[in-house]
Each structure stands twice: as structure tokens, then as C-alpha cells.
Write an enzyme that holds these catalytic residues in place. Structure first.
Site, PDB file in Angstrom:
ATOM      1  CG  ASP A   8       0.393   4.791  -6.259  1.00  0.00           C
ATOM      2  OD1 ASP A   8       0.178   3.765  -6.561  1.00  0.00           O
ATOM      3  OD2 ASP A   8      -0.266   5.433  -5.152  1.00  0.00           O
ATOM      4  CG  ASP A 177       3.805   3.470  -4.246  1.00  0.00           C
ATOM      5  OD1 ASP A 177       3.612   3.017  -5.493  1.00  0.00           O
ATOM      6  OD2 ASP A 177       2.773   3.629  -3.579  1.00  0.00           O
TER       7      ASP A 177
HETATM    8  O1  LIG Z   1      -4.314  -1.474  -7.120  1.00  0.00           O
HETATM    9  C1  LIG Z   1      -4.176  -1.066  -5.861  1.00  0.00           C
HETATM   10  O2  LIG Z   1      -4.398  -1.817  -4.883  1.00  0.00           O
HETATM   11  C2  LIG Z   1      -3.441  -0.053  -5.498  1.00  0.00           C
HETATM   12  O3  LIG Z   1      -3.270   0.729  -6.874  1.00  0.00           O
HETATM   13  P1  LIG Z   1      -2.045   1.916  -6.835  1.00  0.00           P
HETATM   14  O4  LIG Z   1      -0.899   1.141  -6.904  1.00  0.00           O
HETATM   15  O5  LIG Z   1      -2.251   2.554  -7.742  1.00  0.00           O
HETATM   16  O6  LIG Z   1      -2.263   2.761  -5.409  1.00  0.00           O
HETATM   17 MG   LIG Z   2      -1.451   3.837  -4.214  1.00  0.00          MG
END
Ligand SMILES: O=C(O)COP(=O)(O)O
Ligand SMILES: [Mg+2]
Length: 224
Positions: A8, A177
Site C-alpha cells: 500500500d 487493504d
Molecule cells: O487513496 C487513498 O485514499 C489511500 O491510498 P492507499 O491505498 O495507498 O493508502
Molecule cells: Mg493506505
């Protein structure tokens, strides 16, 4: 041998102040297995990150709405429906909370995102009316098509690469996630993760932001 990674971005590769931790530029290019960047951010952001890291553009963007690997790209989700829902949201006084340039949504293909200051209750009401859902990453509210998920994106990239999604180690910090943790063989939530991510991860670590991620990556290195 180190395992492939599904990482992530926000909350996981970043610092508390939303910058990419500079150590990312040392550790990821040297990782001796594939890396998939799996994010809620729109497509150009993870592509640019891979580009400037000098690693292959293996990307799951927009929470699974865009998948890219081996020079192929595919799309899931219904941006038109998200736009209709946002029109209704605005008609009722809602505001996505971005400036005129709206770089958050400008290149978004499959969903739309609202600032965390936006009216969450109204957004959820409208989402339900349009058969969409709201995912709160802590960084934005994503108005998305149900069933489009990072985990399916990881499975698709793994397939293209001829790998088993179960061979990946996933690291993340939020609700978006959870599916990634389900698809990967092993999963870690960083210490700053929300309750959804902590509940879904195989292991919850104390370390926060990239400091925590770095600790996981070090632990995955074979003993000398
Ligand atoms: O775009 C978002 O709100 C969060 O991004 P991420 O999934 O990389 O944490
Ligand atoms: Mg994130």
C-alpha cells in the site's frame, strides 16, 4: 529468497506527514522479488512511484479499478455511475472538498474520491441509492463499485506475472487493504492501521508508517 510484495502507499510507504519515506528509494529497488504497488490513489501516482523507484510498473490503482503489469492495463468499476452519484451529492449541498484542479480525481478511471472533510453521511446515503459503496482509507472517502478490490487486482497481476497471489506478503494500513491481506499469503498491518486492517492482517506490528514497514521488510530477509 525474499517473497514478492504487495505494498500500500498512504500510511505504509509514507511518513506521519504524508511524504514518501526516503528509505523507500533504497529498500524497494534492491528487493530481489517482484513488487506490486497496490493503492487507492489514481493510476498515475503508483506508476510515477514505480518509475522513479526504477522498478517495473506493477500496479493496482483505485482500489482495484485499474490493474497494470507487463505492459497491459485493465479496468474494473463504473466511473459514470460514480459521477451520477456525485451530481446527486452536489445537488444536495455536498462538496468533494478539492480545489479547481482536483488532481485527486482528474485522472481517475473507475471511481471518485472525496476529501476526508466531506459530508460522509450524505456521501454514504447517495452511494447506497446508486448501488455504490464508500471506503474510508483515512486519506479519502472512495465512492466505488462494490466488488472492485485491491485483492482481486493483486490476483490479476500475479496471474500476469505467472505467480501465485498466495506467495505475496502484503503490508497495509486501512480498510481498502483488507482484500489485499486476504489474497496475499501473509499480511501485516502497520501500527497506525485502522481497526479493519488490524482485524484482517495476519500480524499487527507496533512500528508505524514506513518505519513499521521497514521492520517487516528486514524481518523477511533471510538470516545471513
Ligand atoms: O487513496 C487513498 O485514499 C489511500 O491510498 P492507499 O491505498 O495507498 O493508502
Ligand atoms: Mg493506505
Amino acid at each position: 529468497m525474499v517473497p514478492p510484495l504487495a505494498l500500500d502507499i498512504d500510511g505504509t510507504l509514507t511518513t506521519r506527514s504524508d511524504q514518501i519515506d526516503p528509505r523507500v528509494f533504497e529498500v524497494l529497488p534492491a528487493w530481489e522479488a517482484p513488487i506490486v504497488v497496490a493503492t487507492g490513489k489514481s493510476f498515475p501516482y503508483p506508476v510515477a512511484l514505480c518509475h522513479f523507484l526504477g522498478i517495473p510498473e506493477q500496479v493496482v490503482a483505485e482500489n482495484g479499478g485499474v490493474v497494470c503489469a507487463d505492459g497491459q492495463v485493465s479496468f474494473q468499476g463504473d466511473r459514470d455511475r460514480a459521477e451520477q452519484a456525485i451530481d446527486a451529492f452536489r445537488d444536495r449541498g455536498g462538496d468533494l472538498g478539492w480545489d479547481a484542479a482536483d488532481t485527486t480525481n482528474r485522472w481517475r478511471e473507475s471511481e471518485l474520491a472525496a476529501n476526508v472533510d466531506a459530508d460522509e453521511e450524505l456521501l454514504r446515503t447517495v452511494a447506497e441509492e446508486f448501488g455504490l459503496e464508500v471506503v474510508d482509507t483515512g486519506y479519502a472517502y472512495h465512492l466505488k463499485t462494490p466488488g472492485v478490490e485491491k485483492g482481486d487486482g493483486l490476483a490479476a497481476v500475479a496471474d500476469i506475472l505467472g505467480l501465485d497471489a498466495g506467495s505475496f506478503v502484503a503490508i497495509g494500513d486501512s480498510e481498502n487493504d483488507v482484500s489485499l491481506f486476504g489474497a496475499a499469503g501473509d499480511s501485516y498491518a502497520v501500527g497506525n492501521a485502522d481497526e479493519h486492517a488490524k482485524g484482517a492482517a495476519e500480524t499487527v506490528i507496533d512500528g508505524e508508517y514506513f518505519e513499521g514497514t521497514l521492520g517487516v521488510l528486514e524481518s523477511l530477509q533471510p538470516a545471513e
